[in-house]
Motif scaffolding. Sequence first.
Motif, PDB file in Angstrom:
ATOM      1  N   UNK A  99      52.654  59.499  40.492  1.00 18.56           N
ATOM      2  CA  UNK A  99      52.400  58.255  39.241  1.00 18.56           C
ATOM      3  C   UNK A  99      51.489  58.577  37.745  1.00 18.56           C
ATOM      4  N   UNK A 100      50.823  59.864  38.146  1.00 15.29           N
ATOM      5  CA  UNK A 100      50.094  59.343  37.038  1.00 15.29           C
ATOM      6  C   UNK A 100      48.548  60.503  37.150  1.00 15.29           C
ATOM      7  N   UNK A 101      47.476  60.492  36.792  1.00 16.75           N
ATOM      8  CA  UNK A 101      46.311  61.978  36.480  1.00 16.75           C
ATOM      9  C   UNK A 101      45.308  60.710  36.607  1.00 16.75           C
ATOM     10  N   UNK A 102      44.625  60.654  38.045  1.00 14.91           N
ATOM     11  CA  UNK A 102      43.106  59.820  38.524  1.00 14.91           C
ATOM     12  C   UNK A 102      43.093  60.874  39.402  1.00 14.91           C
ATOM     13  N   UNK A 103      42.531  61.331  37.996  1.00 15.24           N
ATOM     14  CA  UNK A 103      40.977  62.816  38.263  1.00 15.24           C
ATOM     15  C   UNK A 103      39.963  62.289  39.101  1.00 15.24           C
ATOM     16  N   UNK A 104      39.578  62.965  39.552  1.00 13.98           N
ATOM     17  CA  UNK A 104      38.647  62.692  40.383  1.00 13.98           C
ATOM     18  C   UNK A 104      37.234  62.304  40.205  1.00 13.98           C
ATOM     19  N   UNK A 105      37.015  62.204  39.553  1.00 12.78           N
ATOM     20  CA  UNK A 105      35.701  61.235  37.971  1.00 12.78           C
ATOM     21  C   UNK A 105      36.137  60.110  37.413  1.00 12.78           C
ATOM     22  N   UNK A 106      36.518  59.564  37.534  1.00 12.80           N
ATOM     23  CA  UNK A 106      37.824  58.411  36.595  1.00 12.80           C
ATOM     24  C   UNK A 106      36.051  57.105  37.042  1.00 12.80           C
ATOM     25  N   UNK A 107      34.752  57.657  36.833  1.00 11.13           N
ATOM     26  CA  UNK A 107      33.247  56.348  37.040  1.00 11.13           C
ATOM     27  C   UNK A 107      33.976  55.733  36.562  1.00 11.13           C
ATOM     28  N   UNK A 108      34.928  54.887  34.784  1.00 11.53           N
ATOM     29  CA  UNK A 108      34.920  53.517  34.700  1.00 11.53           C
ATOM     30  C   UNK A 108      35.457  53.113  35.929  1.00 11.53           C
ATOM     31  N   UNK A 109      37.111  53.027  36.034  1.00 11.42           N
ATOM     32  CA  UNK A 109      37.170  52.830  37.552  1.00 11.42           C
ATOM     33  C   UNK A 109      37.105  52.661  38.334  1.00 11.42           C
ATOM     34  N   UNK A 110      35.703  53.415  38.700  1.00 15.06           N
ATOM     35  CA  UNK A 110      34.901  53.170  40.581  1.00 15.06           C
ATOM     36  C   UNK A 110      34.185  51.935  39.627  1.00 15.06           C
ATOM     37  N   UNK A 111      33.652  52.201  39.046  1.00 16.47           N
ATOM     38  CA  UNK A 111      32.683  50.734  38.511  1.00 16.47           C
ATOM     39  C   UNK A 111      33.583  49.746  38.669  1.00 16.47           C
ATOM     40  N   UNK A 112      34.775  49.231  37.962  1.00 13.95           N
ATOM     41  CA  UNK A 112      35.311  48.170  38.109  1.00 13.95           C
ATOM     42  C   UNK A 112      36.014  48.118  39.329  1.00 13.95           C
ATOM     43  N   UNK A 113      36.128  48.900  40.542  1.00 17.20           N
ATOM     44  CA  UNK A 113      36.628  48.527  41.720  1.00 17.20           C
ATOM     45  C   UNK A 113      35.248  48.646  42.768  1.00 17.20           C
ATOM     46  N   UNK A 114      34.242  48.851  42.351  1.00 15.55           N
ATOM     47  CA  UNK A 114      33.384  48.402  42.412  1.00 15.55           C
ATOM     48  C   UNK A 114      33.097  46.747  42.997  1.00 15.55           C
ATOM     49  N   UNK A 115      32.149  46.879  41.636  1.00 16.27           N
ATOM     50  CA  UNK A 115      32.059  45.412  41.276  1.00 16.27           C
ATOM     51  C   UNK A 115      33.120  44.360  41.443  1.00 16.27           C
ATOM     52  N   UNK A 116      34.334  44.377  41.104  1.00 14.38           N
ATOM     53  CA  UNK A 116      35.500  43.866  41.807  1.00 14.38           C
ATOM     54  C   UNK A 116      35.852  43.811  44.204  1.00 14.38           C
ATOM     55  N   UNK A 117      34.512  44.826  44.215  1.00 12.33           N
ATOM     56  CA  UNK A 117      35.018  44.663  46.128  1.00 12.33           C
ATOM     57  C   UNK A 117      33.630  44.422  46.244  1.00 12.33           C
ATOM     58  N   UNK A 118      32.103  44.701  46.427  1.00 12.11           N
ATOM     59  CA  UNK A 118      30.962  44.775  46.408  1.00 12.11           C
ATOM     60  C   UNK A 118      30.768  43.150  47.087  1.00 12.11           C
ATOM     61  N   UNK A 119      31.295  42.387  46.143  1.00 13.20           N
ATOM     62  CA  UNK A 119      31.090  40.869  46.651  1.00 13.20           C
ATOM     63  C   UNK A 119      32.337  40.282  47.216  1.00 13.20           C
ATOM     64  N   UNK A 120      32.761  41.165  47.734  1.00 18.86           N
ATOM     65  CA  UNK A 120      34.047  41.262  48.450  1.00 18.86           C
ATOM     66  C   UNK A 120      34.324  40.193  50.100  1.00 18.86           C
ATOM     67  N   UNK A 121      35.045  40.766  50.960  1.00 12.83           N
ATOM     68  CA  UNK A 121      34.942  40.133  51.874  1.00 12.83           C
ATOM     69  C   UNK A 121      34.484  41.268  52.717  1.00 12.83           C
TER      70      UNK A 121
END
Lengths: 119, 119
Positions: free
Chosen positions: A86-108
């Motif tokens: 479905x697309x190339x999610x390269x192993x080092x998408x640090x941008x995505x990682x950052x957004x993901x962690x931001x969304x996750x950390x004050x998570x559940x």
Amino acid sequence: MSNPLDQVFSALADPTRRAILAMLLEDDMAVTDVADPFPMSLAAISKHLSVLAEAGLITQERRGRVKWCKLEPDALRTASVWMQGFGQFGPVDLDGLERFLAAELHGPDLPDPPASFSV
Amino acid sequence: MSNPLDQVFSALADPTRRAILAMLLEDDMAVTDVADPFPMSLAAISKHLSVLAEAGLITQERRGRVKWCKLEPDALRTASVWMQGFGQFGPVDLDGLERFLAAELHGPDLPDPPASFSV
DNA sequence: CATATCGTCAACCATCCGGTTGAATATGGC
DNA sequence: GCCATATTCAACCGGATGGTTGACGATATG
């Protein structure tokens, strides 16, 4: 539900199981030790481990009276390959990682296991 | 189950939904057309599409009386990033792809949708 | 207006899932 | 042999899931 993708994805769909995988990333563990940080019964964790094992995500080897659980990260590969269609999610998408962690950390919700690893 | 990883992984855990995603990879489609190849009711497919939409894997835009479904592959990125914590599944693991397709193709169950894409 | 098409809603059903508890089955240590 | 530890098993429970059917609200079209 014999389809391996079914098994892997639905195993990953539970936050407790993802947390267990994250813990096993650091080291092999006995069932009791896996269960320790979680606010649920040992039997519940035992079932979670069975699900992970049937999905191939971990293996369990009984040595003496303790059963050691070992991560099998290769089992993620089929799922990863499927997603890559479905697309190339390269192993080092640090941008995505950052957004993901931001969304996750004050998570559940989850307990407090090993930290450093997002659930 | 608000956790985005929960939603994405459990959406992916169903072969019908994976097949739908694979169909949408080729083109945007109306709900009725999505439902066409599947041996189940339109209502069932409609529910599946809701699940995919809530996971962010597709978006739906109503135009006239037809509702167009569009793949949103970016939603896979958080899941992909999470998995990458367990090893490097580079975007071009052709070896794994081959084994995966071999195992999958004389596989299961599903109807006959677009072919060329493994479910 | 009348009618057909597109899609969702609501109620229902069977099954699965995540959890509990209590008993059972090893195995290890004294 | 006896007791503690490690793990699973079995039965149970409530809630989610995946499917069905039939009715319904919109939107096109003749």
